[in-house]
Design a protein around this motif. Structure first.
Motif, PDB file in Angstrom:
ATOM      1  N   ARG A  68       0.841  -1.184   0.000  1.00 54.61           N
ATOM      2  CA  ARG A  68       0.000   0.000   0.000  1.00 54.61           C
ATOM      3  C   ARG A  68       0.886   1.247   0.000  1.00 54.61           C
ATOM      4  O   ARG A  68       1.876   1.317   0.741  1.00 54.61           O
ATOM      5  N   GLU A  69       0.530   2.233  -0.826  1.00 53.87           N
ATOM      6  CA  GLU A  69       1.317   3.454  -0.913  1.00 53.87           C
ATOM      7  C   GLU A  69       0.443   4.679  -0.687  1.00 53.87           C
ATOM      8  O   GLU A  69      -0.737   4.706  -1.046  1.00 53.87           O
ATOM      9  N   TRP A  70       1.064   5.687  -0.137  1.00 50.52           N
ATOM     10  CA  TRP A  70       0.386   6.948   0.091  1.00 50.52           C
ATOM     11  C   TRP A  70       0.205   7.683  -1.233  1.00 50.52           C
ATOM     12  O   TRP A  70       1.099   7.681  -2.078  1.00 50.52           O
ATOM     13  N   VAL A  71      -0.958   8.358  -1.397  1.00 50.60           N
ATOM     14  CA  VAL A  71      -1.242   9.104  -2.619  1.00 50.60           C
ATOM     15  C   VAL A  71      -1.336  10.605  -2.339  1.00 50.60           C
ATOM     16  O   VAL A  71      -0.705  11.414  -3.025  1.00 50.60           O
ATOM     17  N   SER A  72      -2.126  10.977  -1.327  1.00 53.71           N
ATOM     18  CA  SER A  72      -2.379  12.401  -1.114  1.00 53.71           C
ATOM     19  C   SER A  72      -2.890  12.638   0.295  1.00 53.71           C
ATOM     20  O   SER A  72      -3.479  11.736   0.915  1.00 53.71           O
ATOM     21  N   THR A  73      -2.656  13.857   0.792  1.00 51.12           N
ATOM     22  CA  THR A  73      -3.129  14.290   2.108  1.00 51.12           C
ATOM     23  C   THR A  73      -3.737  15.679   1.997  1.00 51.12           C
ATOM     24  O   THR A  73      -3.237  16.521   1.231  1.00 51.12           O
ATOM     25  N   VAL A  74      -4.787  15.910   2.770  1.00 49.67           N
ATOM     26  CA  VAL A  74      -5.333  17.264   2.920  1.00 49.67           C
ATOM     27  C   VAL A  74      -5.362  17.577   4.418  1.00 49.67           C
ATOM     28  O   VAL A  74      -5.712  16.731   5.236  1.00 49.67           O
ATOM     29  N   SER A  75      -4.967  18.796   4.748  1.00 45.64           N
ATOM     30  CA  SER A  75      -4.908  19.205   6.151  1.00 45.64           C
ATOM     31  C   SER A  75      -6.306  19.329   6.754  1.00 45.64           C
ATOM     32  O   SER A  75      -7.315  19.267   6.055  1.00 45.64           O
ATOM     33  N   THR A  82       6.950  15.049   7.807  1.00 35.75           N
ATOM     34  CA  THR A  82       7.359  16.369   7.323  1.00 35.75           C
ATOM     35  C   THR A  82       7.114  16.522   5.828  1.00 35.75           C
ATOM     36  O   THR A  82       7.047  17.637   5.314  1.00 35.75           O
ATOM     37  N   ARG A  83       6.989  15.408   5.122  1.00 37.31           N
ATOM     38  CA  ARG A  83       6.681  15.448   3.685  1.00 37.31           C
ATOM     39  C   ARG A  83       5.189  15.510   3.411  1.00 37.31           C
ATOM     40  O   ARG A  83       4.761  15.572   2.265  1.00 37.31           O
ATOM     41  N   GLY A  84       4.398  15.438   4.467  1.00 38.44           N
ATOM     42  CA  GLY A  84       2.954  15.481   4.294  1.00 38.44           C
ATOM     43  C   GLY A  84       2.296  14.126   4.163  1.00 38.44           C
ATOM     44  O   GLY A  84       1.097  14.044   3.889  1.00 38.44           O
ATOM     45  N   VAL A  85       3.049  13.059   4.338  1.00 40.00           N
ATOM     46  CA  VAL A  85       2.459  11.726   4.271  1.00 40.00           C
ATOM     47  C   VAL A  85       1.616  11.486   5.519  1.00 40.00           C
ATOM     48  O   VAL A  85       2.116  11.618   6.644  1.00 40.00           O
ATOM     49  N   LEU A  86       0.366  11.141   5.317  1.00 42.20           N
ATOM     50  CA  LEU A  86      -0.543  10.920   6.438  1.00 42.20           C
ATOM     51  C   LEU A  86      -0.136   9.681   7.233  1.00 42.20           C
ATOM     52  O   LEU A  86       0.256   8.660   6.651  1.00 42.20           O
ATOM     53  N   LEU A  87      -0.244   9.777   8.558  1.00 42.93           N
ATOM     54  CA  LEU A  87      -0.043   8.627   9.430  1.00 42.93           C
ATOM     55  C   LEU A  87      -1.423   8.199   9.899  1.00 42.93           C
ATOM     56  O   LEU A  87      -1.985   8.791  10.814  1.00 42.93           O
ATOM     57  N   PRO A  88      -2.003   7.189   9.264  1.00 47.97           N
ATOM     58  CA  PRO A  88      -3.423   6.882   9.486  1.00 47.97           C
ATOM     59  C   PRO A  88      -3.733   6.265  10.840  1.00 47.97           C
ATOM     60  O   PRO A  88      -2.953   5.466  11.358  1.00 47.97           O
ATOM     61  N   THR A  89      -4.890   6.646  11.342  1.00 49.39           N
ATOM     62  CA  THR A  89      -5.464   6.004  12.514  1.00 49.39           C
ATOM     63  C   THR A  89      -6.662   5.151  12.107  1.00 49.39           C
ATOM     64  O   THR A  89      -6.891   4.085  12.682  1.00 49.39           O
TER      65      THR A  89
END
Length: 123
Positions: free
Chosen positions: A45-52, A104-111
């Motif tokens: 699984r890879e990260w695609v995008s994050t929104v604040s 710091t790169r904006g990759v979400l750390l999911p809960t």
């Protein structure tokens, strides 16, 4: 506890567009950063995008920059991923996620994770 339900996946030809949506339960939606991940067959699984939390800041993995747009509506508890100019390599199960932190790169750390929605791009 946050429950996430994705929708909008499907089959599309290369160059086409899809819009994924994720509906979140709970009153604390705006306290989480939201994001999308994907998992192709046989791959991690890879990260695609994050929104604040406010929606004012977005991050993208390099392979989707300029083609995908993430957005959120805190009044409706939804997050979306507009995917344009789709390529066969975008084929994957796409997962919505909520998290309290990012790198710091904006990759979400999911809960929390949704159940996923299939996106298939034919060549």
């Amino acid at each position: 506890q946050v429950q996430l339900v994705e929708s909008g996946g499907g089959l599309v030809q290369a160059g086409g567009s899809l819009r994924l949506s994720c509906a979140a339960s709970g009153r604390t939606f705006s306290s989480y950063a939201m994001g999308w991940f994907r998992q192709a067959p046989g791959k991690e699984r890879e990260w695609v995008s994050t929104v604040s939390r406010s929606g004012s800041t977005t991050y993208y993995t390099d392979s989707v920059k300029g083609r995908f747009t993430i957005s959120r509506d805190n009044a409706k508890n939804t997050v979306s991923l507009q995917m344009n100019n789709l390529k066969p390599e975008d084929t994957a199960v796409y997962y919505c996620a909520a998290g309290g932190a990012t790198t710091t790169r904006g990759v979400l750390l999911p809960t929390y994770w949704g159940q996923g929605t299939q996106v298939t791009v034919s060549s």
